[in-house]
Design an enzyme around this catalytic site. Sequence first.
Site, PDB file in Angstrom:
ATOM      1  N   ASP A 133       0.872  -1.179   0.000  1.00 39.37           N
ATOM      2  CA  ASP A 133       0.000   0.000   0.000  1.00 39.37           C
ATOM      3  C   ASP A 133       0.907   1.226   0.000  1.00 39.37           C
ATOM      4  OD1 ASP A 133      -2.413   1.543   0.256  1.00 39.37           O
ATOM      5  OD2 ASP A 133      -1.866   1.907   2.338  1.00 39.37           O
ATOM      6  N   SER A 134       0.305   2.390  -0.243  1.00 36.53           N
ATOM      7  CA  SER A 134       1.074   3.623  -0.186  1.00 36.53           C
ATOM      8  C   SER A 134       1.536   3.916   1.243  1.00 36.53           C
ATOM      9  CB  SER A 134       0.207   4.774  -0.691  1.00 36.53           C
ATOM     10  OG  SER A 134      -1.019   4.787   0.010  1.00 36.53           O
ATOM     11  N   CYS A 176      -3.750  -0.979  -2.091  1.00 39.38           N
ATOM     12  CA  CYS A 176      -4.062   0.441  -2.310  1.00 39.38           C
ATOM     13  C   CYS A 176      -5.076   0.586  -3.451  1.00 39.38           C
ATOM     14  CB  CYS A 176      -2.760   1.153  -2.659  1.00 39.38           C
ATOM     15  SG  CYS A 176      -2.944   2.901  -2.969  1.00 39.38           S
ATOM     16  N   GLU A 218      -5.675   9.333   9.451  1.00 43.49           N
ATOM     17  CA  GLU A 218      -4.273   9.288   9.892  1.00 43.49           C
ATOM     18  C   GLU A 218      -4.118   9.985  11.250  1.00 43.49           C
ATOM     19  OE1 GLU A 218      -1.241   8.438   8.031  1.00 43.49           O
ATOM     20  OE2 GLU A 218      -2.352   7.553   6.377  1.00 43.49           O
ATOM     21  N   CYS A 259     -11.334   3.247  -0.725  1.00 44.53           N
ATOM     22  CA  CYS A 259     -10.034   3.752  -0.269  1.00 44.53           C
ATOM     23  C   CYS A 259      -9.691   2.989   1.003  1.00 44.53           C
ATOM     24  CB  CYS A 259     -10.121   5.251   0.012  1.00 44.53           C
ATOM     25  SG  CYS A 259      -8.625   5.932   0.758  1.00 44.53           S
ATOM     26  N   HIS A 268      -8.447   3.774   3.713  1.00 40.96           N
ATOM     27  CA  HIS A 268      -8.691   4.404   5.012  1.00 40.96           C
ATOM     28  C   HIS A 268     -10.169   4.450   5.412  1.00 40.96           C
ATOM     29  CE1 HIS A 268      -4.641   5.622   4.174  1.00 40.96           C
ATOM     30  NE2 HIS A 268      -4.547   6.348   5.275  1.00 40.96           N
TER      31      HIS A 268
HETATM   32  N1  DGL Z   1      -4.065   3.857   0.006  1.00 44.64           N
HETATM   33  C1  DGL Z   1      -4.733   4.902  -0.708  1.00 44.64           C
HETATM   34  C2  DGL Z   1      -5.977   4.330  -1.401  1.00 44.64           C
HETATM   35  O1  DGL Z   1      -6.510   3.311  -1.013  1.00 44.64           O
HETATM   36  C3  DGL Z   1      -5.123   6.044   0.184  1.00 44.64           C
HETATM   37  C4  DGL Z   1      -3.944   6.880   0.626  1.00 44.64           C
HETATM   38  C5  DGL Z   1      -3.193   7.498  -0.529  1.00 44.64           C
HETATM   39  O2  DGL Z   1      -3.692   8.428  -1.179  1.00 44.64           O
HETATM   40  O3  DGL Z   1      -2.096   7.022  -0.786  1.00 44.64           O
HETATM   41  O4  DGL Z   1      -6.425   4.883  -2.363  1.00 44.64           O
END
Ligand code: DGL
Length: 271
Positions: A12-13, A75, A154, A186, A188
Site C-alpha cells: 500500500d502507499s 491500495c 491518519e 479507499c 482508510h
Molecule cells: N491507500 C490509498 C488508497 O486506497 C489512500 C492513501 C493514498 O492516497 O495514498 O487509495
Amino acid sequence: MRSKDMPIGIFDSGIGGLTVLKEIINKLPAENTVYLGDTARVPYGIRSPETVTRYSFENTRFLFSKHIKLLVMACNTASSISLDAVRQSVSLPVVGVIEPGARAAVSATRNGKIGVIGTDATVRSNAYANAIRALDASAEVFSLPCPLFVPLVEEGWTEGTVAELTAGTYLSDIRDKGIDTLVLGCTHYPLLKAVISKTMGPDVKLIDSAIETAFAIRDILSELSLLRADQAAGSREFYVTDSPEKFVAVGERFLGSRIDVITKIELSSEV
Ligand code: DGL
C-alpha cells in the site's frame, strides 16, 4: 515453484492497506504475510497515473525479492491505475481491491444505484465505475472523491464533530442520488464506517473492499492448492520506506494487533 509456505505480499502507499491485511489475517490466519508500506511517498491519491504506476512497479519488485506466492495491491489508487500493467508483467497471481469491491456492490444493490467514494486519482481513473458496469451494464454509478478522509483517519479523528461535518459535507450530494449501496473505495475509509453510515442512513449498504479482497485471495489460493493449512498463526513481516515509529503507532490501531517485526528499506527503481 510456488509453495504453500511462501508469504502473501501486500503493498500500500502507507498504513491504510493494513485494513486489508487485517481482513486477510481474519479470514486466513495461517498465511505468512509480508507487508510493504511506501510511507515515504504517501499519499498516492494526489499523484499522476505515471507516478503511481512507477511506484507500483518498485513495490512489486521489492515484494518479489521476498519470494511471495501471490501479490495483493491493497491500495485502491494503485489498483485502479496500475493493476493491469503489473499483472501483465509478472508470473504470479495479482489481486487488486477494485474487482472484489465492484462485485460485492453489484450483488448488494437492489435499485441499481451505486455510489463510489475514493481518492482523487481513483475517482478520476473510473476503475470502479468500469468494473461495476462490466458486471451490470444497467447500473448507475455516482463517484465522489473525498480526499480529506485520509488525513482525518491518519490523525485518528474517526469520530466526533470534525469527522461528522466532513462526512456530511462530502456525502450530501451522493446521498441525494438515491443510492442504496456505497463502495468505500479507499484503504482508510473502513475506519470511518460508523460516521459514513450515520451520514448515509440505515438504508445504504456500505461495501468494504478490504473484506471482499480477502475472500478473493482465499478463492484464488484454494483454486491453486496454495492455501496454507497449518494450525499455527502465520508469520508477519513489515517493511516501510520512512521511519517505522509513526507506522507502528498508527498502524497498530488500523490492524488491531501488534507490529513487532518492522524494517526500513530503500526502494530501487532498477529493473
Ligand atoms: N491507500 C490509498 C488508497 O486506497 C489512500 C492513501 C493514498 O492516497 O495514498 O487509495
